[in-house]
Design a protein around this motif. Structure first.
Motif, short mmCIF file in Angstrom:
data_model
loop_
_atom_site.label_atom_id
_atom_site.label_comp_id
_atom_site.label_asym_id
_atom_site.label_seq_id
_atom_site.Cartn_x
_atom_site.Cartn_y
_atom_site.Cartn_z
N UNK A 169 0.81 -1.21 0.00
CA UNK A 169 0.00 0.00 0.00
C UNK A 169 0.86 1.27 0.00
N UNK A 170 2.16 1.14 -0.03
CA UNK A 170 3.07 2.30 -0.05
C UNK A 170 3.29 2.78 -1.47
N UNK A 171 3.35 4.10 -1.68
CA UNK A 171 3.71 4.64 -2.99
C UNK A 171 5.16 4.30 -3.32
N UNK A 172 5.98 4.19 -2.29
CA UNK A 172 7.39 3.85 -2.43
C UNK A 172 7.62 2.61 -1.57
N UNK A 173 7.78 1.46 -2.21
CA UNK A 173 7.87 0.20 -1.49
C UNK A 173 9.20 -0.48 -1.78
N UNK A 174 9.92 -0.85 -0.72
CA UNK A 174 11.11 -1.68 -0.87
C UNK A 174 10.63 -3.13 -0.88
N UNK A 175 10.88 -3.84 -2.00
CA UNK A 175 10.40 -5.22 -2.11
C UNK A 175 11.51 -6.25 -1.95
N UNK A 176 12.76 -5.81 -2.04
CA UNK A 176 13.86 -6.77 -1.95
C UNK A 176 15.15 -6.06 -1.56
N UNK A 177 15.88 -6.65 -0.61
CA UNK A 177 17.22 -6.19 -0.27
C UNK A 177 18.23 -7.20 -0.78
N UNK A 178 19.33 -6.73 -1.33
CA UNK A 178 20.43 -7.62 -1.71
C UNK A 178 21.09 -8.17 -0.45
N UNK A 179 21.81 -9.29 -0.57
CA UNK A 179 22.53 -9.82 0.61
C UNK A 179 23.42 -8.73 1.23
N UNK A 180 23.58 -8.77 2.50
CA UNK A 180 24.38 -7.83 3.31
C UNK A 180 23.62 -6.57 3.70
N UNK A 181 22.57 -6.20 2.98
CA UNK A 181 21.83 -4.97 3.30
C UNK A 181 20.75 -5.27 4.32
N UNK A 182 20.55 -4.32 5.25
CA UNK A 182 19.60 -4.54 6.31
C UNK A 182 18.92 -3.22 6.67
N UNK A 183 17.60 -3.25 6.78
CA UNK A 183 16.87 -2.07 7.23
C UNK A 183 17.16 -1.86 8.71
N UNK A 184 17.83 -0.76 9.01
CA UNK A 184 18.20 -0.45 10.39
C UNK A 184 17.06 0.26 11.11
N UNK A 185 16.51 1.26 10.47
CA UNK A 185 15.39 1.98 11.09
C UNK A 185 14.60 2.72 10.04
N UNK A 186 13.35 2.95 10.41
CA UNK A 186 12.46 3.75 9.59
C UNK A 186 11.94 4.86 10.47
N UNK A 187 12.00 6.09 9.99
CA UNK A 187 11.55 7.22 10.77
C UNK A 187 10.14 6.99 11.26
N UNK A 188 9.89 7.33 12.48
CA UNK A 188 8.57 7.15 13.06
C UNK A 188 8.40 5.84 13.81
N UNK A 189 9.38 4.95 13.72
CA UNK A 189 9.30 3.68 14.46
C UNK A 189 10.09 3.75 15.74
#
Length: 189
Positions: A169-189
Motif C-alpha cells: 500500500x506504499x507509494x514507495x515500497x522496498x520489495x527486496x534487499x540484496x545480501x548484506x543490506x539490512x533495514x536499520x530503522x524507519x523514521x517514526x518507528x
C-alpha cells in the motif's frame, strides 16, 4: 566578478528531467521513464499497467542494493560516493564536497536517494544536501521539505523516512534487499 563562476551541476540533470517531463505531458504522453543517470522521473505506470520496479544502486560497491516498486508521478535522485571519485595514496576522494571544508564529505553514508511527487530538480538538490547533512539532520530536512529519503550507510545499513514502506500500500515500497543490506530503522518507528 572576474574569475568567478556558478556551477549548476548539482541541479542541472533534475532541471533537464523536469523540462523533458513537461514536453511529454504537453504532447499527451501518458507513460514514460526518464533516466538521466542518477536522476529518474516516472510518468504514469509501465505500458502493461503495472507500477515501475527499479533497482537502486547503493554507492557501497556499485551494486544493486534494493528493488523498489514505485507509483508515479515520482522524481528520484541519488547522490553517492561510488560513481565519481579518484584514488590517491590509497584514499578515495569522491565528488560530494563539504561547503565547510571544500574537501569530500566524510561520514558513514554511501548514498542518499530522495523521492517526491514533485520536481526532479528538487530531488536532485536535496539528495546532495541530505548526504552532506547526514542521517539525523537529513531526515529532519526531508520531513520539512515533504520528500522521502533512503540513506544507505557504508556498513550496508539502510535508514528511511516514514513514507518509504515495506508493504504494497506504499507509494514507495522496498520489495527486496540484496545480501548484506539490512533495514536499520524507519523514521517514526
Amino acid at each position: 566578478m572576474a574569475g568567478m563562476a556558478i556551477d549548476l551541476g548539482s541541479i542541472a540533470k533534475g532541471y533537464a528531467a523536469d523540462r523533458i517531463l513537461l514536453t511529454l505531458e504537453q504532447n499527451k504522453v501518458e507513460a514514460a521513464l526518464i533516466n538521466l543517470g542518477g536522476n529518474i522521473l516516472l510518468l504514469g505506470n509501465k505500458p502493461n499497467g503495472q507500477p515501475w520496479r527499479l533497482g537502486l544502486r547503493s554507492g557501497v560497491e556499485g551494486d544493486v542494493s534494493m528493488e523498489l516498486v514505485l507509483r508515479s508521478p515520482l522524481a528520484i535522485s541519488t547522490a553517492g560516493i561510488n560513481e565519481r571519485y579518484f584514488e590517491q595514496d590509497g584514499k578515495k576522494y569522491h565528488h560530494i564536497l563539504s561547503p565547510f571544508t571544500g574537501y569530500p564529505v566524510e561520514n558513514d553514508l554511501a548514498s542518499v536517494t530522495v523521492l517526491n511527487h514533485g520536481s526532479s530538480m528538487t530531488t536532485d538538490a536535496l539528495s546532495t544536501i541530505l548526504f552532506i547533512l547526514g542521517v539525523e539532520e537529513g531526515l529532519a530536512l526531508a520531513a520539512a521539505e515533504e520528500v522521502e529519503a533512503i540513506f544507505v550507510r557504508k556498513d550496508f545499513g539502510v535508514l528511511t523516512s516514514s513514507g518509504v514502506g515495506l508493504t504494497a500500500d506504499s507509494d514507495i515500497q522496498i520489495v527486496h534487499f540484496a545480501p548484506n543490506y539490512q533495514l536499520i530503522s524507519q523514521e517514526g518507528e
